[in-house]
Enzyme design. Structure first.
Site, PDB file in Angstrom:
ATOM      1  N   ASP A  41      -1.963  -6.047   8.954  1.00 13.16           N
ATOM      2  CA  ASP A  41      -2.841  -4.969   8.489  1.00 13.16           C
ATOM      3  C   ASP A  41      -4.051  -5.636   7.823  1.00 13.16           C
ATOM      4  O   ASP A  41      -3.921  -6.261   6.761  1.00 13.16           O
ATOM      5  CB  ASP A  41      -2.056  -4.098   7.485  1.00 13.16           C
ATOM      6  CG  ASP A  41      -2.872  -2.898   7.020  1.00 13.16           C
ATOM      7  OD1 ASP A  41      -4.058  -2.791   7.392  1.00 13.16           O
ATOM      8  OD2 ASP A  41      -2.314  -2.078   6.262  1.00 13.16           O
ATOM      9  N   LYS A  57     -13.996  -0.346   4.819  1.00 11.70           N
ATOM     10  CA  LYS A  57     -14.476  -1.034   3.620  1.00 11.70           C
ATOM     11  C   LYS A  57     -15.641  -1.971   3.951  1.00 11.70           C
ATOM     12  O   LYS A  57     -16.662  -1.944   3.282  1.00 11.70           O
ATOM     13  CB  LYS A  57     -13.362  -1.856   2.962  1.00 11.70           C
ATOM     14  CG  LYS A  57     -11.969  -1.309   3.144  1.00 11.70           C
ATOM     15  CD  LYS A  57     -11.645  -0.178   2.222  1.00 11.70           C
ATOM     16  CE  LYS A  57     -10.288   0.393   2.601  1.00 11.70           C
ATOM     17  NZ  LYS A  57      -9.775   1.405   1.738  1.00 11.70           N
ATOM     18  N   TRP A 107       0.860  -1.196   0.000  1.00 16.64           N
ATOM     19  CA  TRP A 107       0.000   0.000   0.000  1.00 16.64           C
ATOM     20  C   TRP A 107       0.893   1.242   0.000  1.00 16.64           C
ATOM     21  O   TRP A 107       1.822   1.332   0.811  1.00 16.64           O
ATOM     22  CB  TRP A 107      -0.880  -0.041   1.250  1.00 16.64           C
ATOM     23  CG  TRP A 107      -1.819   1.115   1.440  1.00 16.64           C
ATOM     24  CD1 TRP A 107      -2.576   1.722   0.482  1.00 16.64           C
ATOM     25  CD2 TRP A 107      -2.103   1.793   2.673  1.00 16.64           C
ATOM     26  NE1 TRP A 107      -3.324   2.733   1.054  1.00 16.64           N
ATOM     27  CE2 TRP A 107      -3.048   2.797   2.394  1.00 16.64           C
ATOM     28  CE3 TRP A 107      -1.661   1.639   3.991  1.00 16.64           C
ATOM     29  CZ2 TRP A 107      -3.555   3.645   3.369  1.00 16.64           C
ATOM     30  CZ3 TRP A 107      -2.166   2.478   4.963  1.00 16.64           C
ATOM     31  CH2 TRP A 107      -3.111   3.464   4.653  1.00 16.64           C
TER      32      TRP A 107
HETATM   33  C1  LMR Z   1      -6.520   2.484  -0.902  1.00 16.93           C
HETATM   34  O1  LMR Z   1      -5.525   1.763  -0.825  1.00 16.93           O
HETATM   35  O2  LMR Z   1      -6.870   3.020  -1.966  1.00 16.93           O
HETATM   36  C2  LMR Z   1      -7.377   2.720   0.310  1.00 16.93           C
HETATM   37  O3  LMR Z   1      -6.891   1.976   1.369  1.00 16.93           O
HETATM   38  C3  LMR Z   1      -7.565   4.143   0.618  1.00 16.93           C
HETATM   39  C4  LMR Z   1      -6.340   4.776   1.205  1.00 16.93           C
HETATM   40  O4  LMR Z   1      -6.409   5.234   2.347  1.00 16.93           O
HETATM   41  O5  LMR Z   1      -5.297   4.809   0.548  1.00 16.93           O
END
Ligand code: LMR
Length: 396
Positions: A211, A246, A130
């Site tokens: 996570d 989510k 992420w």
């Molecule tokens: C994403 O990865 O798009 C979501 O988890 C929103 C974010 O906070 O980045």
């Protein structure tokens, strides 16, 4: 102080939605931020949430502060959802939960705790991960490195390299693992692989940070905790950052949790006491509304079953879109096999589109995808599928 300040770069994920909203092309498609869209392209408020809010509105008697770590009943419900009722951690009370503003705040609190308790520890992130993970840990002043995870050539989890990388991590470091629906690849280990990961982490004395932001979007609420439960061995220490953004559609209510697992109740409470100091410094105490919605739904059999049904619908729609996308791309005779998209779990697919292709999709067709090629599959609908697939075929 501000005179010579230039602009900071836009956020790699939210910055795209900002740009999308300004785009005047009526055919525009947003496949960037991880927010669920229904078949009509809207992000709905779940019916279970609306009903819970009606009850809260009637019953609420105060807006006074919540405790620094949030309401105790919220913590109980979080642990039950993560581990299942009657779990050894719950019975022995060696877990402590704080209600946080989203999963992001939970991760930031872990970062602060590591910085305070073990400042020389390195944080290990999957490659890729992420986009906000490195940002959070670096902001807390921690060193960040990455471990192998993804076999790009075959669009698969590279389990061999992943496990090998874990074995090389020094004791006392922290490994961030995506509990399910890996963001961005959509590729998760299976139960047997999780068990092997758990053994390596235990042997090497590495602290896992799980996570878990997409529980229920992969295979089911319980199925999606299989990895977490494998890691959760007797006597283990762990940090779990979970989110209700989510699976309850509570994005803007900012509701998540940090659950600390320690060897005993006394140790868990000691860690929580430090987390509380950090919470006080960051946001003082959590916003109540989202947590009260979650607790209200999970405490009520009818609302809970309504919510579980809605979650199932979201999951099924995404899987339906995966299949339709694969078939639609194949029907266009493109020189790439997209069948791997069907095997991925959760909201995302790492499409394999290059940075240049992503840019052309945005410039020419107003299709917004994260630079890494990550697609939010839930942004696909029957209505935008042809436009999307024609555009992808043209940039390939
Ligand atoms: C994403 O990865 O798009 C979501 O988890 C929103 C974010 O906070 O980045």
């Amino acid at each position: 102080m501000f005179e010579s300040l230039g602009m900071a770069p836009p956020d790699p994920i939210f910055g795209l939605t900002e740009a999308f909203l300004k785009d005047t092309n009526p055919e525009k498609v947003n496949l960037s931020t991880g927010v669920y869209s229904d078949a009509s392209g809207k992000t709905p408020v779940l019916a279970a949430v609306k009903k819970a809010e009606e009850r809260i509105l009637k019953k609420e008697t105060t807006k006074s502060y919540k405790p620094i770590q949030g309401a105790p009943e919220f913590g109980e419900i979080v642990q039950e959802l993560l581990l299942g009722s009657g779990h050894e951690v719950i019975v022995s009370q060696r877990g402590a939960t704080a209600h946080t503003p989203g999963g992001t705040a939970a991760i930031r609190l872990v970062a602060d705790s590591v910085k305070q308790l073990s400042p020389s520890s390195t944080i290990w992130l999957s490659h890729p991960t992420w986009a906000n993970h490195p940002n959070i840990f670096r902001s807390a002043g921690l060193r960040v490195r990455s471990y192998s995870y993804f076999d790009k050539a075959n669009n698969q989890l590279d389990f061999h390299k992943f496990l090998h990388a874990l074995r090389e991590i020094p004791a006392g470091d922290v490994v961030v693992l995506h509990g399910c629906c890996h963001n961005p690849t959509g590729l998760d280990p299976d139960r047997e692989q999780w068990a092997r990961i758990a053994s390596v982490l235990t042997d090497r004395k590495i602290l896992p940070l799980v996570d878990l932001a997409y529980q229920g979007f992969g295979e089911g609420l319980e199925e999606d905790t299989v990895g977490l439960r494998e890691l959760c061995r007797p006597g283990c220490e762990m940090m779990i950052c979970s989110s209700f953004s989510k699976n309850f559609g509570l994005y803007n209510e900012r509701v998540g949790a940090l659950t600390v697992l320690a060897r005993s109740q006394k140790e868990a409470q000691a860690v929580l006491s430090h987390v509380k100091v950090s919470i006080r410094a960051h946001y003082s105490n959590p916003p109540a509304h989202g947590g009260t919605i979650v607790t209200t739904i999970l405490h009520n059999t009818k609302l809970r079953s309504l919510w579980e049904g809605e979650l199932r619908q979201m999951r099924n729609r995404i899987n339906g879109m995966r299949t339709l996308f694969v078939e639609s791309m194949a029907a266009r005779g493109v020189p790439r096999d997209f069948s791997f998209v069907r095997e991925q779990k959760g909201m995302f697919s790492l499409s394999g589109l290059s940075k240049d292709q992503v840019q052309r999709l945005r410039d020419k067709y107003s299709i917004y995808i994260v630079e890494s090629g990550r697609i939010n599959v839930s942004g696909m609908t029957e209505a935008n599928m042809a436009t999307l697939c024609d555009a992808i075929a043209s940039v390939l």
